[in-house]
Scaffold this active site. Structure first.
Site, PDB file in Angstrom:
ATOM      1  N   CYS A   2     -56.716  -8.820 -27.241  1.00 51.76           N
ATOM      2  CA  CYS A   2     -58.090  -8.857 -26.864  1.00 51.76           C
ATOM      3  C   CYS A   2     -58.876  -8.503 -28.163  1.00 51.76           C
ATOM      4  CB  CYS A   2     -58.154  -7.418 -26.151  1.00 51.76           C
ATOM      5  SG  CYS A   2     -57.496  -7.388 -24.505  1.00 51.76           S
ATOM      6  N   LEU A  55     -58.591  -9.807 -22.493  1.00 47.22           N
ATOM      7  CA  LEU A  55     -57.293 -11.048 -21.772  1.00 47.22           C
ATOM      8  C   LEU A  55     -56.709 -10.089 -20.907  1.00 47.22           C
ATOM      9  CD1 LEU A  55     -55.676 -13.597 -21.925  1.00 47.22           C
ATOM     10  CD2 LEU A  55     -54.200 -12.424 -23.761  1.00 47.22           C
ATOM     11  N   VAL A  58     -52.423  -6.157 -18.083  1.00 48.21           N
ATOM     12  CA  VAL A  58     -52.064  -4.990 -17.244  1.00 48.21           C
ATOM     13  C   VAL A  58     -53.076  -4.601 -16.292  1.00 48.21           C
ATOM     14  CG1 VAL A  58     -51.192  -2.623 -17.458  1.00 48.21           C
ATOM     15  CG2 VAL A  58     -50.313  -4.481 -19.062  1.00 48.21           C
ATOM     16  N   ASN A  80     -57.368  -2.788 -28.011  1.00 52.40           N
ATOM     17  CA  ASN A  80     -56.794  -3.987 -27.886  1.00 52.40           C
ATOM     18  C   ASN A  80     -55.267  -3.777 -28.193  1.00 52.40           C
ATOM     19  OD1 ASN A  80     -55.866  -6.720 -28.420  1.00 52.40           O
ATOM     20  ND2 ASN A  80     -56.442  -6.495 -30.701  1.00 52.40           N
ATOM     21  N   GLY A  81     -54.504  -4.313 -27.389  1.00 49.93           N
ATOM     22  CA  GLY A  81     -52.961  -4.113 -27.305  1.00 49.93           C
ATOM     23  C   GLY A  81     -52.020  -3.820 -26.072  1.00 49.93           C
ATOM     24  N   GLU A  82     -50.885  -3.417 -26.419  1.00 49.40           N
ATOM     25  CA  GLU A  82     -49.951  -3.006 -25.192  1.00 49.40           C
ATOM     26  C   GLU A  82     -49.149  -1.891 -25.518  1.00 49.40           C
ATOM     27  OE1 GLU A  82     -46.687  -5.384 -22.842  1.00 49.40           O
ATOM     28  OE2 GLU A  82     -47.755  -6.581 -24.202  1.00 49.40           O
ATOM     29  N   ASP A 105     -53.008   0.225 -19.142  1.00 48.35           N
ATOM     30  CA  ASP A 105     -52.504   1.172 -20.279  1.00 48.35           C
ATOM     31  C   ASP A 105     -53.560   1.971 -20.857  1.00 48.35           C
ATOM     32  OD1 ASP A 105     -53.130  -1.240 -21.384  1.00 48.35           O
ATOM     33  OD2 ASP A 105     -51.493  -1.482 -22.533  1.00 48.35           O
TER      34      ASP A 105
END
Length: 226
Positions: A2, A55, A58, A80-82, A105
């Site tokens: 993202c 994007l 999740v 931005n991330g996971e 998340d």
């Protein structure tokens, strides 16, 4: 992946629509990072604006839309991330009586910060991330980055304007952007074909160091660590 971006002014902005349009222009330079959704949040009276390109991985529903506001309405995040262990963190929060609107998340991160605080939440995270968090109550902007530095995050101050983004081309859209070249960084790039953080090619901008966070306090002007 993202994209996140935003701006913090030392003074209030009197034209909310123009402010939102500016953040949208910054945001749209990163469409390739997040083609599924986009969002802009501004508080012109304070002088803070956040942008997000999404994007969807999740929680593909609108419940994962960003920038996202906490249930308490105190915090706003662009992330931005996971976070790999977000389900475990969520389960712990639910045991404490915290309820959730969606399954992202992002929301788990946001509500954990709201309930436990920033430092305790960061210590618990297992993942790759970069985020910008606005605290409405304390009037503090926090930028944070994961321990490995997987997700990029640039920031800099140009006069009375503080800018940040996942990519430098986002902050370049702002009229206050200072494009003076960092000649030391240029020399390093010519010699090694890469730049060692926290430097960027622009003198006024740095990359946030992995595993750290930076707080920008808005007061009569604002305080930015050098």
């Amino acid at each position: 992946m993202c994209g996140i971006t935003g701006v913090l002014y030392a003074e209030p902005q009197h034209h909310s629509d123009e402010f939102a349009a500016l953040v949208a222009r910054m945001n749209n330079t990163m469409e390739h990072r997040g083609p599924d959704d986009k969002g802009v949040w501004v508080d012109a009276e304070v002088g803070i604006g956040l942008g997000h390109r999404r994007l969807s991985i999740v929680d593909l529903s609108p419940a994962g839309h960003q920038p996202m506001t906490s249930a308490s309405n105190r915090y706003v995040i662009s992330y931005n991330g996971e976070i790999y262990n977000f389900r475990e963190i969520r389960a712990d929060l639910e045991k404490s009586g915290i309820s959730f609107r969606g399954h992202s998340d992002t929301e788990v991160l946001l509500e954990s910060i709201s309930y436990k605080g920033l430092e305790k939440t960061l210590a618990q995270l297992n993942g790759m991330f970069a985020f910008a968090l606005w605290d409405k109550e304390e009037r503090v902007l926090t930028l944070a980055r994961d321990r490995i530095g997987k997700k990029p995050l640039y920031y800099g101050r140009c006069g009375k304007t503080f800018l940040f983004g996942s990519e430098l081309k986002a902050v370049r859209q702002h009229l206050d952007f200072n494009d003076e070249i960092n000649r030391d960084a240029l020399g390093q790039f010519i010699q090694y074909s890469w730049l060692n953080g926290p430097h960027s090619i622009y003198k006024q901008f740095n990359k946030l160091t992995p595993g750290t966070y930076l707080k920008v306090q808005l007061n009569n002007s604002f305080d930015v660590p050098s």
